[in-house]
Design an enzyme around this catalytic site. Structure first.
Site, PDB file in Angstrom:
ATOM      1  N   ASP A 159     -24.350  39.194  59.302  1.00 14.85           N
ATOM      2  CA  ASP A 159     -25.399  40.207  59.074  1.00 14.85           C
ATOM      3  C   ASP A 159     -26.760  39.668  59.503  1.00 14.85           C
ATOM      4  OD1 ASP A 159     -23.426  41.693  57.869  1.00 14.85           O
ATOM      5  OD2 ASP A 159     -23.931  41.018  55.841  1.00 14.85           O
ATOM      6  N   GLU A 208     -20.084  44.738  50.308  1.00 10.99           N
ATOM      7  CA  GLU A 208     -19.805  45.913  51.154  1.00 10.99           C
ATOM      8  C   GLU A 208     -20.394  47.190  50.558  1.00 10.99           C
ATOM      9  OE1 GLU A 208     -18.905  45.304  54.020  1.00 10.99           O
ATOM     10  OE2 GLU A 208     -18.195  43.275  53.680  1.00 10.99           O
ATOM     11  N   LYS A 210     -10.320  53.023  86.210  1.00 10.18           N
ATOM     12  CA  LYS A 210     -10.539  52.841  87.656  1.00 10.18           C
ATOM     13  C   LYS A 210      -9.205  52.848  88.410  1.00 10.18           C
ATOM     14  CE  LYS A 210     -12.968  49.079  86.866  1.00 10.18           C
ATOM     15  NZ  LYS A 210     -13.008  49.176  85.388  1.00 10.18           N
ATOM     16  N   THR A 211      -8.205  52.157  87.838  1.00 13.77           N
ATOM     17  CA  THR A 211      -6.898  52.145  88.498  1.00 13.77           C
ATOM     18  C   THR A 211      -6.314  53.558  88.513  1.00 13.77           C
ATOM     19  OG1 THR A 211      -6.632  49.944  87.578  1.00 13.77           O
ATOM     20  CG2 THR A 211      -4.660  50.961  88.505  1.00 13.77           C
ATOM     21  N   PRO A 218     -16.942  49.096  83.377  1.00 14.61           N
ATOM     22  CA  PRO A 218     -16.312  48.181  82.426  1.00 14.61           C
ATOM     23  C   PRO A 218     -14.781  48.279  82.449  1.00 14.61           C
ATOM     24  CG  PRO A 218     -17.899  49.640  81.335  1.00 14.61           C
ATOM     25  CD  PRO A 218     -17.744  50.128  82.731  1.00 14.61           C
ATOM     26  N   PRO A 219     -14.115  47.257  81.900  1.00 18.24           N
ATOM     27  CA  PRO A 219     -12.643  47.268  81.892  1.00 18.24           C
ATOM     28  C   PRO A 219     -12.084  48.468  81.123  1.00 18.24           C
ATOM     29  CG  PRO A 219     -13.496  45.154  81.085  1.00 18.24           C
ATOM     30  CD  PRO A 219     -14.669  46.063  81.273  1.00 18.24           C
ATOM     31  N   GLY A 220     -10.936  48.936  81.574  1.00 18.16           N
ATOM     32  CA  GLY A 220     -10.195  49.959  80.825  1.00 18.16           C
ATOM     33  C   GLY A 220     -10.788  51.348  80.872  1.00 18.16           C
ATOM     34  N   THR A 221     -11.660  51.629  81.843  1.00 16.39           N
ATOM     35  CA  THR A 221     -12.283  52.954  81.883  1.00 16.39           C
ATOM     36  C   THR A 221     -11.551  53.917  82.814  1.00 16.39           C
ATOM     37  OG1 THR A 221     -13.832  51.944  83.410  1.00 16.39           O
ATOM     38  CG2 THR A 221     -14.632  52.347  81.188  1.00 16.39           C
TER      39      THR A 221
HETATM   40  P1  ATP Z   1      -9.617  47.134  84.517  1.00 20.04           P
HETATM   41  O1  ATP Z   1     -11.039  47.126  84.987  1.00 20.04           O
HETATM   42  O2  ATP Z   1      -9.411  46.275  83.317  1.00 20.04           O
HETATM   43  O3  ATP Z   1      -8.602  46.924  85.608  1.00 20.04           O
HETATM   44  P2  ATP Z   1      -9.338  50.005  84.669  1.00 20.04           P
HETATM   45  O4  ATP Z   1     -10.707  50.590  84.614  1.00 20.04           O
HETATM   46  O5  ATP Z   1      -8.670  49.927  85.989  1.00 20.04           O
HETATM   47  O6  ATP Z   1      -9.333  48.606  83.925  1.00 20.04           O
HETATM   48  P3  ATP Z   1      -7.051  51.516  83.926  1.00 20.04           P
HETATM   49  O7  ATP Z   1      -6.090  50.434  84.278  1.00 20.04           O
HETATM   50  O8  ATP Z   1      -7.182  52.655  84.849  1.00 20.04           O
HETATM   51  O9  ATP Z   1      -8.466  50.860  83.656  1.00 20.04           O
HETATM   52  O10 ATP Z   1      -6.730  52.076  82.479  1.00 20.04           O
HETATM   53  C1  ATP Z   1      -5.855  51.405  81.575  1.00 20.04           C
HETATM   54  C2  ATP Z   1      -5.196  52.429  80.684  1.00 20.04           C
HETATM   55  O11 ATP Z   1      -6.167  53.010  79.811  1.00 20.04           O
HETATM   56  C3  ATP Z   1      -4.609  53.598  81.440  1.00 20.04           C
HETATM   57  O12 ATP Z   1      -3.276  53.351  81.795  1.00 20.04           O
HETATM   58  C4  ATP Z   1      -4.715  54.732  80.442  1.00 20.04           C
HETATM   59  O13 ATP Z   1      -3.653  54.691  79.523  1.00 20.04           O
HETATM   60  C5  ATP Z   1      -5.978  54.409  79.680  1.00 20.04           C
HETATM   61  N1  ATP Z   1      -7.171  55.067  80.227  1.00 20.04           N
HETATM   62  C6  ATP Z   1      -8.286  54.451  80.685  1.00 20.04           C
HETATM   63  N2  ATP Z   1      -9.210  55.340  81.054  1.00 20.04           N
HETATM   64  C7  ATP Z   1      -8.679  56.556  80.857  1.00 20.04           C
HETATM   65  C8  ATP Z   1      -9.158  57.884  81.055  1.00 20.04           C
HETATM   66  N3  ATP Z   1     -10.372  58.118  81.534  1.00 20.04           N
HETATM   67  N4  ATP Z   1      -8.328  58.903  80.733  1.00 20.04           N
HETATM   68  C9  ATP Z   1      -7.099  58.680  80.232  1.00 20.04           C
HETATM   69  N5  ATP Z   1      -6.597  57.444  80.015  1.00 20.04           N
HETATM   70  C10 ATP Z   1      -7.370  56.393  80.307  1.00 20.04           C
END
Ligand code: ATP
Length: 502
Positions: free
Chosen positions: A416, A342, A120-121, A115-118
């Site tokens: 809900d 709530e 990978k980069t 998934p995004p933001g995990t």
């Molecule tokens: P996308 O699929 O959207 O390209 P991605 O998986 O490549 O996302 P990154 O670009 O590596 O995600 O992560 C974005 C930011 O989130 C990083 O610069 C960092 O700040 C934070 N981050 C994400 N995963 C981690 C992790 N496992 N440990 C520490 N920081 C993380």
């Protein structure tokens, strides 16, 4: 002639020509020579700009990245399995001589899927740092163009650029990172409108196949995707991206580690418990967690705090989950209704799972006029029938509470009901409903009746509990109306003072 001078001359000539036309001069005799000049200039400069797009070495997104990145595997929290798999795959770059001795075919590609933001980069950059490789990056969407051949030529350019940069930096290896590789590597033949996509993918396959172990610069292609199911099987066959490393959302331990990494440069108050924050942030990616701590620091600044307090973090979690506070200001009666709603959710949530309420608020964010946030105590991937029934009870409790206190329900329960219906549907298709095991082709009317039946039964059960607690609901709601929000501890203390609901 410098670019600026050329532009000034061109602009002045253009202005003179426009003036001449306005004054009534016939300039049609200039059309042919002018067209010739334009054509010659295009030929001299190569392709027309229109076709060039952001071509050029910088255009492929590598200017700053092309040095060895500073990111290391220590900067990546969680992802222990993914890191281990990637490190194994990197052994051939790190110990190329030993790999060659053993006759190991060099690994050409690693696919990071998740998934995004995990991270990978981050992983790809850490891989470059770990192996001392030049890092060149591009995104799949940069290759996809309307014009035939441009994508393929960009792929060639990317590989050439990686080799050139490595040679210039006297490095023996380069990592080419292609983000969103699904855009460029989707199954061939999917884009019927033109063959440009297929040509680009074919070129990528050709380039990967052309990576030779005897070349002085070893190249490893690291692709990243959120949709590995879309990829052309040719990309995943052995000899190309033959390692797929899954980079999933972090579990609680991973979230805790990521929070610790991103809290390093932030002054946290001693009361802040990052382990608890990790517990409350089930489903957050690394990017969400980084953003959460950043938002918490912004809250601290807004609140004139010298350190980041638990309240700053609580607000930030809610912002990341539900969006910015909206400036809607509901009427007093509406706010009272929201508070009863709530508190109803919160009481049943606490009854179903003691300690479950993380916070309650009647501040509106996005579409929600109020909400309760629940703590998952442990990351959970499977649910029993009892747990789903408990979750349905929490969903319906808001509307039931409104009805008991005010005599009528409102449209505030739409979300809900949707959630309760989804949960009941899950029960049916997991064979946990009175229908027993059913196929996915269960007739619509039977499905509808079963779902309604499940939800009705839980509404009755919740009514049974809340009808004796109307006074308690009113009392907690009046506190909430004064405070706007309260955390789980405050709520539990108040509830215990009023009644024992367990
Ligand atoms: P996308 O699929 O959207 O390209 P991605 O998986 O490549 O996302 P990154 O670009 O590596 O995600 O992560 C974005 C930011 O989130 C990083 O610069 C960092 O700040 C934070 N981050 C994400 N995963 C981690 C992790 N496992 N440990 C520490 N920081 C993380």
């Amino acid at each position: 002639m410098g670019k600026l001078t050329r532009e000034i001359v061109a602009g002045s000539v253009g202005a003179l020509l426009v003036l001449a036309v306005l004054l009534g001069f016939d300039l049609s005799f200039l059309i042919l020579p002018a067209s010739l000049v334009v054509l010659l200039s295009l030929i001299r400069n190569g392709r027309p700009n229109l076709l060039q797009g952001d071509l050029g070495l910088g255009g492929l997104g590598s200017n700053d990245d092309s040095k060895i990145p500073l990111v290391t595997f220590e900067d990546i929290g969680g992802q222990d399995v993914a890191k281990r798999e990637l490190l194994e795959a990197l052994a051939f770059l790190k110990e190329s001589d030993r790999s060659a001795q053993l006759g190991i075919r060099p690994l050409k590609g690693v696919l990071l899927a998740g998934p995004p933001g995990t991270g990978k980069t981050l992983m790809a950059k850490a891989a470059a740092n770990y192996t001392g490789s030049v890092f060149v990056s591009a995104s799949g969407s940069q290759f996809v163009q309307m014009y035939a051949g441009v994508g393929a030529s960009r792929v060639r350019q990317l590989f050439k650029q990686a080799r050139t940069l490595a040679e210039q930096g006297e490095k023996t290896s380069a990592i080419i990172f292609i983000d969103e590789i699904d855009v460029l590597g989707a199954k061939r033949g999917k884009n019927h409108s033109h063959m440009e996509y297929d040509q680009t993918l074919n070129e990528l396959l050709t380039q990967i196949d052309g990576v030779k172990s005897e070349h002085p610069v070893k190249i490893l292609v690291v692709g990243a995707t959120n949709r590995s199911d879309l990829l052309d099987p040719a990309l995943l066959r052995p000899g190309r991206f033959d390692r797929v490393v899954q980079v999933d959302l972090p579990d609680k331990k991973g979230r805790w580690q990521i929070l610790k990494i991103h809290a390093k440069n932030k002054p946290l108050a001693p009361e802040v418990n990052l382990e608890q924050v990790a517990e409350e942030t089930y489903g957050f990616s690394g990017a969400h967690l980084e953003n959460l701590l950043n938002e918490a620091a912004i809250n601290a600044l807004r609140n004139n705090h010298k350190q980041i307090y638990p309240g700053d973090i609580r607000d930030a979690i809610e912002k990341v989950m539900l969006g910015e506070k909206s400036n809607r200001s509901p009427q007093k009666e509406e706010l009272e209704r929201v508070a009863y709603h709530e508190v109803g959710h919160a009481i049943i949530s606490e009854r179903v799972r003691p300690g479950a309420v993380a916070s309650i608020t009647i501040t509106s964010r996005n579409n929600a006029l109020g909400y309760i946030r629940q703590n998952p105590q442990v990351d959970q991937y499977l649910y029993t029938k009892e747990q789903i029934i408990g979750a349905i009870q929490v969903c319906v409790a808001g509307a039931v509470s409104e009805e008991l206190v005010l005599g009528q329900r409102s449209t505030g329960a739409v979300g809900d009901i949707e959630q309760a219906t989804d949960l009941a549907k899950r029960m049916v298709f997991s064979g946990l409903s009175p229908l027993g095991i059913v196929s996915s082709e269960v007739p619509g009317n039977i499905l509808h009746e079963t779902i309604s039946q499940i939800i009705k039964e839980q509404e009755l059960a919740v009514k049974g509990v809340l009808s004796s607690l109307v006074g308690v609901i009113k009392e907690i709601a009046s506190y909430l109306l004064r405070q706007e929000s309260m955390d789980g501890e405050e709520f539990r203390a108040l509830l215990a003072a009023c009644v024992d609901v367990s």
